[in-house]
Write a protein that holds these residues in place. Structure first.
Motif, PDB file in Angstrom:
ATOM      1  N   LEU A   1      26.464  39.785  38.911  1.00  0.00           N
ATOM      2  CA  LEU A   1      27.650  39.889  39.910  1.00  0.00           C
ATOM      3  C   LEU A   1      27.953  42.264  40.872  1.00  0.00           C
ATOM      4  N   ASP A   2      27.822  42.525  39.684  1.00  0.00           N
ATOM      5  CA  ASP A   2      27.666  43.601  39.510  1.00  0.00           C
ATOM      6  C   ASP A   2      28.956  44.404  40.661  1.00  0.00           C
ATOM      7  N   PHE A   3      29.936  43.659  40.369  1.00  0.00           N
ATOM      8  CA  PHE A   3      31.068  43.958  41.031  1.00  0.00           C
ATOM      9  C   PHE A   3      31.754  45.342  40.550  1.00  0.00           C
ATOM     10  N   PRO A   4      32.214  46.911  41.473  1.00  0.00           N
ATOM     11  CA  PRO A   4      33.192  47.535  41.273  1.00  0.00           C
ATOM     12  C   PRO A   4      34.065  47.343  39.622  1.00  0.00           C
ATOM     13  N   THR A   5      33.951  47.910  38.779  1.00  0.00           N
ATOM     14  CA  THR A   5      34.561  47.038  37.398  1.00  0.00           C
ATOM     15  C   THR A   5      35.002  48.367  36.767  1.00  0.00           C
ATOM     16  N   ILE A   6      36.298  48.173  36.278  1.00  0.00           N
ATOM     17  CA  ILE A   6      36.737  49.056  35.356  1.00  0.00           C
ATOM     18  C   ILE A   6      37.107  48.192  33.842  1.00  0.00           C
ATOM     19  N   ALA A   7      37.240  49.387  32.884  1.00  0.00           N
ATOM     20  CA  ALA A   7      37.308  49.159  31.749  1.00  0.00           C
ATOM     21  C   ALA A   7      38.978  48.590  31.315  1.00  0.00           C
ATOM     22  N   GLY A   8      39.504  47.883  30.496  1.00  0.00           N
ATOM     23  CA  GLY A   8      40.710  47.614  30.032  1.00  0.00           C
ATOM     24  C   GLY A   8      40.800  48.429  28.868  1.00  0.00           C
ATOM     25  N   ASN A   9      42.010  47.989  28.354  1.00  0.00           N
ATOM     26  CA  ASN A   9      42.746  48.356  27.007  1.00  0.00           C
ATOM     27  C   ASN A   9      41.807  47.181  25.763  1.00  0.00           C
ATOM     28  N   HIS A  10      41.151  46.126  26.108  1.00  0.00           N
ATOM     29  CA  HIS A  10      40.180  45.622  25.459  1.00  0.00           C
ATOM     30  C   HIS A  10      38.953  45.687  25.498  1.00  0.00           C
ATOM     31  N   GLU A  11      38.793  46.325  26.238  1.00  0.00           N
ATOM     32  CA  GLU A  11      36.714  46.655  26.135  1.00  0.00           C
ATOM     33  C   GLU A  11      37.092  47.878  24.670  1.00  0.00           C
TER      34      GLU A  11
END
Length: 247
Positions: A54-64
């Motif tokens: 899907l390639d949404f604009p995505t950020i990493a969270g603490n779990h990533e």
């Protein structure tokens, strides 16, 4: 501009699919993903595969961050399950995700707060457990982040706060997990009270942002059974009820 914001999917692919279908029905110019994407005893590999396409604009969270940087022996059960399941290509995708992202000059994406992926923004924890943060606490954690709209996740609790200076902070809640418990910084739990998948649609109308928090039904019993089969009865209860087991 009409934005759909999703967060805290935690490998719950059926919940994600239900939310995506609802977004498609309602319409959005862009869908953004605010992190904590895969960790949990559900379907991390299939969830990553779906989102990468899907390639949404995505950020990493603490779990990533934890899956990528913590020693295996330091990982909690949810991170370890994702670590063991995902592919090297999927690890590379996680490594490519920024910790914050400016969608437009006036829209900022963060996971926890603008300065931390671990700090709760619109909730606080004390010796009585988790509570709604005061306005003063929310304002302090906003710091000098400049945007009329700041989207955050992390706490799994849907909430919006408009600051006196015009900045609007919105947490869409969690797509994939409606209750959890933690011991940091003190023992506490979050409970949304129903198992529905949460997300939000925000639309700029004139000079103001309109916010619609949405709860979507999906087959949560299926995911509850999967969590139980994977050795996580706590998740099974949370997925089926939106509450943590009573002691």
């Amino acid at each position: 501009m009409r934005i759909a914001a999703i967060s805290d999917i935690h490998g719950n692919l059926p919940a994600l699919e239900a939310v995506l279908a609802d977004i498609a029905k309602r319409g959005a110019d862009v869908t953004v993903n605010l992190g904590d994407i895969l960790s949990g005893p559900l379907q991390p590999r299939a969830t990553a595969e779906r989102l990468m396409a899907l390639d949404f604009p995505t950020i990493a969270g603490n779990h990533e961050r934890q899956v990528l940087t913590h020693a295996v022996e330091r990982m909690g059960d949810s991170d370890r399950f994702a670590y063991d399941e995902i592919t090297e290509l999927q690890r590379a995708w996680l490594r490519s995700l920024p910790s914050t992202l400016r969608l437009t000059p006036d829209v900022l994406l963060v996971h926890g707060t603008p300065s931390s992926d671990l700090v709760y923004w619109m909730e606080s924890v004390d010796d009585r457990g988790q509570r709604q943060a005061s306005y003063e606490e929310v304002l302090e954690r906003a710091g000098d982040a400049q945007a009329s709209l700041i989207l955050c996740g992390h706490t799994h609790v849907p909430r919006s706060v408009l600051l006196d200076d015009g900045r609007l902070i919105v947490n869409p809640g969690s797509v994939g997990l409606q209750a959890y418990s933690d011991v940091h910084p003190l023992p506490h739990k979050a409970e949304n009270g129903t198992p529905h998948a949460r997300y939000v649609i925000i639309e700029r109308i004139g000079q103001q942002w309109q916010v619609e928090h949405i709860a979507v039904a999906y087959n949560w019993d299926e995911m509850s059974s999967l969590a139980n089969a994977n050795g996580r009865p706590d998740w099974a209860h949370a997925l089926a009820t939106g509450r943590m087991p009573r002691q």
